[in-house]
Design an enzyme around this catalytic site. Structure first.
Site, PDB file in Angstrom:
ATOM      1  N   LYS A 220       2.399  -8.305   1.410  1.00  0.00           N
ATOM      2  CA  LYS A 220       3.130  -7.307   0.611  1.00  0.00           C
ATOM      3  C   LYS A 220       4.611  -7.629   0.506  1.00  0.00           C
ATOM      4  CE  LYS A 220       0.083  -3.408   0.360  1.00  0.00           C
ATOM      5  NZ  LYS A 220      -0.173  -1.994   0.406  1.00  0.00           N
TER       6      LYS A 220
ATOM      7  N   LYS B 153      -4.039  -1.510  -6.156  1.00  0.00           N
ATOM      8  CA  LYS B 153      -3.259  -0.515  -6.903  1.00  0.00           C
ATOM      9  C   LYS B 153      -1.870  -1.034  -7.188  1.00  0.00           C
ATOM     10  CE  LYS B 153      -4.927   3.335  -4.287  1.00  0.00           C
ATOM     11  NZ  LYS B 153      -4.352   3.134  -2.956  1.00  0.00           N
TER      12      LYS B 153
ATOM     13  N   LYS C 111      -7.111  -9.856  -4.177  1.00  0.00           N
ATOM     14  CA  LYS C 111      -7.945  -8.652  -4.238  1.00  0.00           C
ATOM     15  C   LYS C 111      -7.454  -7.712  -5.336  1.00  0.00           C
ATOM     16  CE  LYS C 111      -6.110  -5.042  -1.236  1.00  0.00           C
ATOM     17  NZ  LYS C 111      -6.276  -3.868  -2.084  1.00  0.00           N
TER      18      LYS C 111
HETATM   19  P1  ATP Z   1      -2.225  -0.882  -2.198  1.00  0.00           P
HETATM   20  O1  ATP Z   1      -2.190  -2.094  -3.067  1.00  0.00           O
HETATM   21  O2  ATP Z   1      -1.165   0.142  -2.500  1.00  0.00           O
HETATM   22  O3  ATP Z   1      -2.353  -1.215  -0.718  1.00  0.00           O
HETATM   23  P2  ATP Z   1      -5.064  -0.562  -2.339  1.00  0.00           P
HETATM   24  O4  ATP Z   1      -5.679  -0.832  -3.649  1.00  0.00           O
HETATM   25  O5  ATP Z   1      -5.178  -1.628  -1.286  1.00  0.00           O
HETATM   26  O6  ATP Z   1      -3.556  -0.145  -2.595  1.00  0.00           O
HETATM   27  P3  ATP Z   1      -5.545   1.454  -0.317  1.00  0.00           P
HETATM   28  O7  ATP Z   1      -5.251   2.895  -0.493  1.00  0.00           O
HETATM   29  O8  ATP Z   1      -4.612   0.629   0.519  1.00  0.00           O
HETATM   30  O9  ATP Z   1      -5.671   0.805  -1.772  1.00  0.00           O
HETATM   31  O10 ATP Z   1      -7.012   1.290   0.266  1.00  0.00           O
HETATM   32  C1  ATP Z   1      -7.979   2.337   0.246  1.00  0.00           C
HETATM   33  C2  ATP Z   1      -9.334   1.776   0.631  1.00  0.00           C
HETATM   34  O11 ATP Z   1      -9.818   0.929  -0.408  1.00  0.00           O
HETATM   35  C3  ATP Z   1      -9.297   0.914   1.905  1.00  0.00           C
HETATM   36  O12 ATP Z   1     -10.474   1.173   2.660  1.00  0.00           O
HETATM   37  C4  ATP Z   1      -9.330  -0.490   1.380  1.00  0.00           C
HETATM   38  O13 ATP Z   1      -9.906  -1.404   2.308  1.00  0.00           O
HETATM   39  C5  ATP Z   1     -10.201  -0.336   0.151  1.00  0.00           C
HETATM   40  N1  ATP Z   1      -9.891  -1.364  -0.840  1.00  0.00           N
HETATM   41  C6  ATP Z   1      -8.692  -1.574  -1.436  1.00  0.00           C
HETATM   42  N2  ATP Z   1      -8.771  -2.588  -2.302  1.00  0.00           N
HETATM   43  C7  ATP Z   1     -10.058  -3.046  -2.241  1.00  0.00           C
HETATM   44  C8  ATP Z   1     -10.771  -4.080  -2.924  1.00  0.00           C
HETATM   45  N3  ATP Z   1     -10.158  -4.838  -3.812  1.00  0.00           N
HETATM   46  N4  ATP Z   1     -12.086  -4.248  -2.635  1.00  0.00           N
HETATM   47  C9  ATP Z   1     -12.718  -3.458  -1.728  1.00  0.00           C
HETATM   48  N5  ATP Z   1     -12.107  -2.471  -1.057  1.00  0.00           N
HETATM   49  C10 ATP Z   1     -10.785  -2.253  -1.308  1.00  0.00           C
HETATM   50 MG    MG Z   2      -4.147  -1.405   0.542  1.00  0.00          MG
END
Ligand code: ATP
Ligand code: MG
Length: 362
Positions: A127, A227, A224
């Protein structure tokens, strides 16, 4: 950490009551990775476990959030939980900042976790990139707060995507070091604070299952879906309509070859592997089954089929989210009720932690 992991198993496994905890950050738009990697499992686990699902707003502010946007996103994630099938009456749904014990326990864990442990966390490195000096202290200490989120309920199971495995492992290390460091104080307070065994905290297990534990970006098969990715084209948002989904899938990066017949051949083709994995997860099939149906097909055939499946699965959720999102009175009441119920549990743990650590309390 190795020394900790080889500590006696007897201290690590007292009979803790099974309890599920997990969280989602209200940062930007929820996407297909959050849905398949986490929320689908949250929904399933309701049938077999008591569950606590948290909108982790204090994690969100580890990077800058515009205040009005944060408020909107907290309500949107709550609406998504409910629209996907989480029952906030049978289980607990709340936002983290309403239960102050998360922050309180995180401070104790800041003093238990070692700098060397946090220095190994790959999410922080990913990050901050090269701009480490400018990252917030909160972003660095994020895994300690996550450990507190889980352990303030003494939760035993944590459904997450693959990317969070390292953080749940850190929570186990923190739990074990606390149990070891304070073993005699825990024993002294046993019976009053800890009828379940010698160890005060359970070692929580990550639950990382299914064909879509790591959904990849639609623009880059090595990253991956996230968000926080600046490209909206990289993800399918749960709020996307049918046209947006079709367009994003049509534009998704692929290679020129047709789909293979054999799953092994996907290993060297990350973008194809990702799209097949998404199809499999949504259809409830294995990747092998998807390749049985689509092996030999061009992406010009597979992509529209995938887009149709996505629309079929996501549009009822999107519609329900839209309906709920506007009912802020209802959403806020769900969060207030969940927070009150969560706080009762968290306060019990914090009282015991204060006794164990040696703080004087009222
Ligand atoms: P950010 O980029 O702000 O970290 P994020 O997309 O990683 O956002 P989180 O709120 O951090 O979202 O994660 C929420 C849940 O979604 C966690 O259990 C995380 O492991 C899962 N998750 C996030 N991205 C993925 C992905 N690409 N594939 C599968 N699971 C995911
Ligand atoms: Mg995350």
């Amino acid at each position: 950490m190795d020394a900790l992991q080889s500590a006696p198993a007897a201290a690590a496994k007292p009979p803790f009551k099974p309890l599920v905890f997990s969280g989602v950050q209200p940062t930007g738009n929820l996407h297909l990775g959050n849905y398949l990697g986490a929320i689908v499992k949250f929904v399933e686990l309701q049938n077999t476990h008591e569950c606590i699902y948290c909108v982790v707003d204090m994690h969100a502010i580890t990077v800058w959030q515009e205040p009005h946007e944060l408020t909107r996103a907290i309500r949107e994630v709550t609406a998504a939980f409910i629209a996907c099938g989480i029952d906030p009456k049978k289980h607990i749904v709340f936002n983290q900042s309403q239960v102050a014990e998360h922050a309180e326990l995180a401070w104790v864990f800041n003093c238990v976790a070692r700098l060397g442990w946090l220095n190994r966390m790959t999410q922080f490195k990913d990050k901050v990139g090269k701009d480490r000096e400018n990252a917030s202290v909160g972003l660095y200490a994020y895994p300690n707060l996550m450990a507190a989120d889980i352990l303030v309920y003494r939760a035993t199971h944590v459904p997450v995507g693959e990317d969070q495995k390292q953080h749940v492992e850190l929570a186990r290390d923190i739990a074990q070091k606390f149990n070891n460091d304070y073993a005699s104080s825990i024993a002294e307070h046993m019976g009053t604070v800890n009828p379940s065994g010698e160890a005060f905290f359970p070692l929580p297990e990550p639950l990382i299952q299914g064909p879509a534990t790591r959904v990849m970006s639609l623009r880059d098969g090595s990253k991956k879906m996230s968000k926080s990715d600046p490209s909206d084209q990289s993800r399918i948002a749960l709020t996307d309509d049918a046209d947006a989904i079709a367009l994003k899938i049509r534009r998704a990066k692929t290679d020129p070859d047709p789909l293979p017949h054999d799953e092994k051949a996907l290993e060297a083709r990350p973008e194809a592997d990702n799209l097949v994995g998404i199809y499999a997860a949504l259809a409830g099939h294995s990747k092998a089954q998807v390749l049985k149906d689509f092996g030999g097909a061009q992406f010009s055939t597979f992509k529209p089929a995938l887009a149709d499946l996505l629309v079929a699965k996501l549009s009822p959720i999107t519609a329900e989210m839209r309906r709920l999102k506007d009912d802020t009175g209802y959403i806020d009441s769900v969060l207030a009720d969940g927070s009150a119920r969560a706080q009762v549990l968290a306060a019990e743990t914090m009282k015991a932690v204060k006794d164990i650590v040696g703080f004087v309390r009222r």
